[in-house]
Scaffold this motif. Structure first.
Motif, PDB file in Angstrom:
ATOM      1  N   ALA A  23       0.839  -1.200   0.000  1.00 64.83           N
ATOM      2  CA  ALA A  23       0.000   0.000   0.000  1.00 64.83           C
ATOM      3  C   ALA A  23       0.877   1.254   0.000  1.00 64.83           C
ATOM      4  N   GLU A  24       1.984   1.175   0.728  1.00 66.51           N
ATOM      5  CA  GLU A  24       2.895   2.312   0.827  1.00 66.51           C
ATOM      6  C   GLU A  24       3.475   2.656  -0.551  1.00 66.51           C
ATOM      7  N   ASP A  25       3.728   1.623  -1.321  1.00 68.04           N
ATOM      8  CA  ASP A  25       4.301   1.824  -2.652  1.00 68.04           C
ATOM      9  C   ASP A  25       3.284   2.497  -3.581  1.00 68.04           C
ATOM     10  N   ILE A  26       2.061   2.015  -3.526  1.00 68.75           N
ATOM     11  CA  ILE A  26       1.023   2.578  -4.407  1.00 68.75           C
ATOM     12  C   ILE A  26       0.754   4.040  -4.044  1.00 68.75           C
ATOM     13  N   MET A  27       0.773   4.333  -2.763  1.00 66.65           N
ATOM     14  CA  MET A  27       0.426   5.680  -2.286  1.00 66.65           C
ATOM     15  C   MET A  27       1.664   6.558  -2.026  1.00 66.65           C
ATOM     16  N   ARG A  28       2.813   6.141  -2.493  1.00 65.31           N
ATOM     17  CA  ARG A  28       4.065   6.766  -2.056  1.00 65.31           C
ATOM     18  C   ARG A  28       4.169   8.265  -2.363  1.00 65.31           C
ATOM     19  N   LEU A  58       5.464  -9.344  -3.396  1.00 68.30           N
ATOM     20  CA  LEU A  58       6.540 -10.323  -3.530  1.00 68.30           C
ATOM     21  C   LEU A  58       7.536  -9.945  -4.611  1.00 68.30           C
ATOM     22  N   ASN A  59       7.035  -9.275  -5.651  1.00 73.52           N
ATOM     23  CA  ASN A  59       7.935  -8.879  -6.738  1.00 73.52           C
ATOM     24  C   ASN A  59       9.054  -7.979  -6.233  1.00 73.52           C
ATOM     25  N   ARG A  60       8.755  -7.197  -5.212  1.00 78.57           N
ATOM     26  CA  ARG A  60       9.742  -6.267  -4.658  1.00 78.57           C
ATOM     27  C   ARG A  60      11.004  -6.998  -4.193  1.00 78.57           C
ATOM     28  N   VAL A  61      10.834  -8.251  -3.750  1.00 75.87           N
ATOM     29  CA  VAL A  61      11.996  -9.000  -3.260  1.00 75.87           C
ATOM     30  C   VAL A  61      12.322 -10.225  -4.110  1.00 75.87           C
ATOM     31  N   ALA A  66       8.516  -4.002 -11.136  1.00 80.65           N
ATOM     32  CA  ALA A  66       9.573  -3.324 -10.376  1.00 80.65           C
ATOM     33  C   ALA A  66       9.981  -2.002 -11.019  1.00 80.65           C
ATOM     34  N   ASP A  67       9.317  -1.655 -12.131  1.00 79.19           N
ATOM     35  CA  ASP A  67       9.621  -0.384 -12.799  1.00 79.19           C
ATOM     36  C   ASP A  67       8.748   0.705 -12.190  1.00 79.19           C
ATOM     37  N   GLN A  68       9.352   1.586 -11.447  1.00 78.87           N
ATOM     38  CA  GLN A  68       8.559   2.578 -10.712  1.00 78.87           C
ATOM     39  C   GLN A  68       7.882   3.617 -11.611  1.00 78.87           C
ATOM     40  N   PRO A  69       8.449   3.966 -12.784  1.00 77.90           N
ATOM     41  CA  PRO A  69       7.716   4.922 -13.631  1.00 77.90           C
ATOM     42  C   PRO A  69       6.511   4.294 -14.338  1.00 77.90           C
ATOM     43  N   MET A 119      15.274  -4.970  -0.470  1.00 78.04           N
ATOM     44  CA  MET A 119      14.309  -4.520  -1.481  1.00 78.04           C
ATOM     45  C   MET A 119      15.063  -4.075  -2.714  1.00 78.04           C
ATOM     46  N   GLN A 120      14.354  -3.902  -3.808  1.00 73.33           N
ATOM     47  CA  GLN A 120      14.987  -3.437  -5.046  1.00 73.33           C
ATOM     48  C   GLN A 120      13.943  -2.844  -5.981  1.00 73.33           C
ATOM     49  N   MET A 121      14.421  -2.066  -6.921  1.00 76.93           N
ATOM     50  CA  MET A 121      13.561  -1.569  -7.999  1.00 76.93           C
ATOM     51  C   MET A 121      14.399  -1.479  -9.272  1.00 76.93           C
ATOM     52  N   GLN A 122      13.732  -1.417 -10.408  1.00 75.64           N
ATOM     53  CA  GLN A 122      14.407  -1.191 -11.675  1.00 75.64           C
ATOM     54  C   GLN A 122      14.728   0.292 -11.795  1.00 75.64           C
ATOM     55  N   VAL A 123      15.784   0.618 -12.506  1.00 74.08           N
ATOM     56  CA  VAL A 123      16.103   2.023 -12.768  1.00 74.08           C
ATOM     57  C   VAL A 123      16.105   2.219 -14.281  1.00 74.08           C
ATOM     58  N   VAL A 124      15.039   2.803 -14.767  1.00 76.32           N
ATOM     59  CA  VAL A 124      14.866   2.991 -16.208  1.00 76.32           C
ATOM     60  C   VAL A 124      15.470   4.338 -16.591  1.00 76.32           C
ATOM     61  N   PRO A 125      16.336   4.356 -17.607  1.00 76.63           N
ATOM     62  CA  PRO A 125      17.034   5.618 -17.918  1.00 76.63           C
ATOM     63  C   PRO A 125      16.092   6.752 -18.315  1.00 76.63           C
ATOM     64  N   LYS A 126      16.502   7.962 -17.902  1.00 77.00           N
ATOM     65  CA  LYS A 126      15.779   9.193 -18.242  1.00 77.00           C
ATOM     66  C   LYS A 126      14.364   9.225 -17.678  1.00 77.00           C
ATOM     67  N   HIS A 127      14.113   8.471 -16.635  1.00 70.69           N
ATOM     68  CA  HIS A 127      12.816   8.499 -15.946  1.00 70.69           C
ATOM     69  C   HIS A 127      13.065   8.675 -14.457  1.00 70.69           C
ATOM     70  N   ASP A 128      12.034   9.122 -13.747  1.00 74.21           N
ATOM     71  CA  ASP A 128      12.139   9.221 -12.288  1.00 74.21           C
ATOM     72  C   ASP A 128      11.851   7.847 -11.694  1.00 74.21           C
ATOM     73  N   ASN A 129      12.805   7.336 -10.943  1.00 76.33           N
ATOM     74  CA  ASN A 129      12.616   6.032 -10.295  1.00 76.33           C
ATOM     75  C   ASN A 129      12.719   6.258  -8.791  1.00 76.33           C
ATOM     76  N   ASP A 130      11.604   6.157  -8.113  1.00 78.09           N
ATOM     77  CA  ASP A 130      11.642   6.415  -6.675  1.00 78.09           C
ATOM     78  C   ASP A 130      11.012   5.274  -5.901  1.00 78.09           C
ATOM     79  N   ILE A 131      11.583   5.023  -4.756  1.00 78.76           N
ATOM     80  CA  ILE A 131      11.016   3.986  -3.882  1.00 78.76           C
ATOM     81  C   ILE A 131      11.015   4.512  -2.450  1.00 78.76           C
ATOM     82  N   LEU A 132       9.876   4.313  -1.790  1.00 78.72           N
ATOM     83  CA  LEU A 132       9.736   4.720  -0.388  1.00 78.72           C
ATOM     84  C   LEU A 132       9.812   3.458   0.457  1.00 78.72           C
TER      85      LEU A 132
END
Lengths: 197, 565
Positions: A74-79, B415-418, B343-346, A136-149
């Motif tokens: 929920a935190e991710d969706i509402m970040r 789960l995808n987050r990890v 996992a793609d935040q944008p 935890m992890q996220m993808q980092v797509v070039p030239k885009h804002d990639n944020d994780i809370l």
């Protein structure tokens, strides 16, 4: 229900192993009885619509369960509507991290926002515990804002590396050493108040 | 399955059992040519897999040091799925279906020449892609994340060019296969002489099955008592729609990469960021996902239905539901790609929720239905003899029973987050799906079709067949399980570990992986000893007869004189 990703992964390991043994056993039992002339006695009789209902419940219920049991969903969706306690801007170019500080710091229970920007390739932003397990992890797509809370419900010192392949230059040519690995990139100080929770 | 009296080793090796390549029709030969190439590529991919497994076990591995160098390691990882998915799986599936469609529809294949063109294209294309990795160490991995494939700072332009041309050839061959299948299905000959294109299309998409269900629920008489196409042909037709879209997307991506590489070779420095990376990822994954979530699941469901009916000799249980489920899978397979981008935040959250989570969960339903229908069809025909074809079919069901839920678990935002990009997804999901689920289904099909395609050639050894089955099943599941567990411990896929960080689990995965490789050797030995080296060469010689069907040949039009008489 789960506070940290390690708790979730342990639960997942257990649940999926039980499921895997169950499905292998069911098919093995089924195969054994296919060749028998006498009528097989099954423990349960599954009617067609019951089975369909089970599949639907499994598919939908799985997401409902995780939404309620895993704190970061929920935190991710509402970040974007959540105020972070700390914020770190990080950039990557040519397989090199540019961190705001030599060692990022946070306190347990704090919400930390990581804004990561790539100037060339697709990378991954992943934090790992000292035993190699993933925080935890996220993808980092070039030239885009990639944020994780992320709310840290555990304390410790965490390593950072790219979790996505961005070409062999992430590694030293002969030894294979991971050049994007930043040891002790983040320290999360323990907080008794949260630890007791 | 028949077994045979043993001959002296050399005689057996040269002449096989009772295989006679000269007796094969053009259709049988082209089928076997693709099957042979498929299993050669399977061996190559199994060797590559073992090399990577051993590198991951740490410094104690017995391989020369060069295999642990990033350039070398990632070039192997790049060609591994190309050889496995396209060189081996595509070839085997295409071979089976180019034989099955004429067999099931009792019509000749539209063009044997085109079928030969297809296996040649895929073989040469796969070889080129492999050579690009081997010689130039071109290593963007199959993900082709923009702008990585056109990153000329890390990869040689020549390597990229050869690789993309190789993949393009594979896709051209794929389009040739699709044309051949559709031209055969829609040919108005034999049983389809009086069918209209509309009737064949309605049946091909499974609409008649859905209409039959609706009519049953509303108390009306059946919409169609005799569907125009048999259920396995519907699955082949349906899966081929996804194959077409997938080929167009991959071909399009390849051309885009090629344009940049050629420009770079010409001294032009075009800004790779002119193409939006996220948009490109969506486009690419939409197409690539059609291989996994469209093509594989549909082809596999169709194969299960076919195998269950052939093995039992009975009608499929709940056939209308099965037809309607294939129609449902049409919409599901086109709308699930976003689970690759959780996992793609944008990526818009709504896309993740609807496409990535909710629609993807429907695959539990479509694949679960196929599993249920197959099991009930088998159960109703009890008692059945446990033949290798039945055992392999059950093995295929186990594979998908394990792999589909593993994928659904990953397609969850929590789960995808990890789990994203960990070995969990590589092994617990798609290696189990491919090695155990898909290949065991294909082995079952191979043993069912063996007498038809080889004119009742006796297999050299039944014991070897069973040894292959158990080694393959235990090896495939074991490797998937232990490497998948390493993923839960944080081990990344597409990552190089040279210090044996996950050594314990990797050693176990390598032990079980080697069982798969040994199983392949046993299978190959059994087949070579059955057809003999002379027979193997004979498969590639021109056929003595041009018959392109297995069943009723097209009725010749009556000659005008005969009509008059």
């Amino acid at each position: 229900m789960f506070q940290t990703s390690i708790e979730l992964l342990k639960f997942h390991w257990m649940a999926y192993t039980i499921y895997a043994l169950l499905i292998i056993s069911v098919i093995a039992w089924f195969g054994y009885n296919l060749g028998r002339k006498e009528k097989a006695r099954s423990w349960v009789r599954i009617p067609f619509y019951g089975y369909i209902a089970f599949l639907v419940a499994g598919g939908v219920g799985h997401h409902i369960f995780t939404y309620n049991a895993i704190p970061w969903v929920a935190e991710d969706i509402m970040r974007h509507d959540i105020k972070a306690d700390r914020e770190y801007d990080i950039s990557i170019e040519r397989h090199k991290w540019k961190l705001p500080e030599e060692q990022m710091v946070a306190n347990m229970g704090e919400k930390v926002r990581f804004n990561v920007r790539s100037r060339d390739l697709t990378y991954g932003f992943g934090l790992f515990r000292k035993d190699g397990t993933m925080v935890m992890q996220m993808q980092v797509v070039p030239k885009h804002d990639n944020d994780i809370l992320w709310t840290f419900h555990e304390c410790g010192t965490f390593d950072l590396t790219s979790t996505e392949y961005a070409g062999p230059r992430q590694y030293e040519k002969h030894t294979g050493e991971d050049l994007m690995l930043v040891k002790d990139a983040l320290v999360v100080h323990c907080n008794d108040k949260f630890a007791s929770k | 399955m028949q077994t045979v009296e043993k001959k002296p080793f050399f005689d057996q090796l040269m002449n096989g059992t009772n295989f006679d390549a000269d007796s094969l029709s053009a259709l049988q030969k082209v089928t076997l040519r693709a099957v042979v190439m498929s299993f050669i590529f399977f061996g190559l991919v199994a060797l590559e897999g073992m090399i990577m497994r051993m590198v991951q076990t740490g410094p104690a591995n017995p391989l020369p040091e060069m295999f642990s160098h990033p350039d070398h390691y990632f070039s192997i990882m790049t060609v591994h799925p190309i050889v496995g998915i396209f060189g081996s799986t595509y070839q085997l599936v295409f071979a089976a279906f180019m034989f099955l469609v004429p067999y099931l529809t009792k019509k000749p294949l539209y063009s044997v020449k085109l079928a030969n063109f297809v296996w040649l294209c895929i073989t040469i294309g796969t070889a080129l892609a492999w050579i690009a990795g081997f010689i130039w160490q071109y290593a963007p991995l199959y993900t082709l994340y923009w702008p990585l494939p056109a990153d000329t700072e890390q990869f040689s332009i020549v390597g990229g060019f050869v690789f993309v041309v190789g993949v393009a050839l594979i896709m051209v061959g794929t389009l040739g296969f699709i044309y051949n299948i559709y031209a055969t299905i829609f040919a108005r000959v034999g049983v389809h002489k009086n069918k209209t294109t509309k009737e064949l299309l309605i049946s091909g998409f499974g609409i008649d099955g859905l209409m039959n269900l609706i009519h049953k629920l509303t108390g009306k008489p059946p919409y169609s008592k005799e569907p125009a196409l048999s259920l396995p042909v519907v699955a082949i037709f349906r899966g081929t729609v996804d194959t077409f879209l997938d080929a167009i997307v991959i071909l399009g991506a390849g051309i885009l990469v090629l344009v940049y590489l050629i420009a770079d070779a010409g001294g032009l420095s075009w800004d790779v960021h002119a193409v939006d990376s996220l948009l490109y990822k969506n486009y690419f994954w939409w197409g690539l996902d059609l291989v996994a979530d469209g093509l594989v699941l549909i082809y596999v469901a169709g194969s299960w239905y076919l195998l269950a009916t052939i093995i039992t000799g009975q009608k499929l249980f709940m056939e209308n539901v099965a037809r309607a489920a294939l129609l449902l899978e049409l919409f599901v397979s086109w709308m699930v790609w976003s689970h690759h981008l959780l996992a793609d935040q944008p990526q818009p959250e709504m896309m993740k929720l609807v496409s990535g989570e909710m629609v993807t969960a429907f695959e539990l339903l479509t694949q679960g239905l196929a599993l249920f229908i197959t099991l009930v069809t088998l159960w109703k025909a009890r008692p059945l003899k446990m033949t290798p074809e039945l055992a392999y079919l059950l093995g295929g069901l186990v594979g998908f029973g394990l792999a589909v839920p593993a994928g659904i678990i990953q397609a969850d935002m929590g789960l995808n987050r990890v789990l994203h990009n960990t070995q969990w997804i590589s092994f617990a999901h798609f290696h189990i799906a491919l090695i155990v689920g898909l290949y065991m289904t294909l082995y079952s099909a191979l043993y069912v079709l063996w007498p038809l395609v080889t004119n009742n050639t006796k297999l050299f050894s039944k014991k070897l067949t069973w040894a292959h089955f158990w080694l393959y099943l235990i090896g495939g599941v074991g490797m998937g399980a232990f490497a998948g567990m390493a993923g839960l411990d944080g081990m990344l896929r597409r990552h190089l570990y040279v210090d044996g960080e996950f050594g314990g689990l990797m050693i176990l995965a390598a032990i079980f992986g080697s069982m798969v490789l040994i199983a392949w050797f046993l299978f190959l030995y059994n087949i070579v000893m059955s057809v003999g080296l002379k027979g193997l060469i004979g498969i590639f010689k021109p056929a003595n007869n041009d018959i392109a069907s297995y069943g009723i040949e097209e009725e010749p039009e009556p000659a005008p004189a005969a009509v008059k008489a």
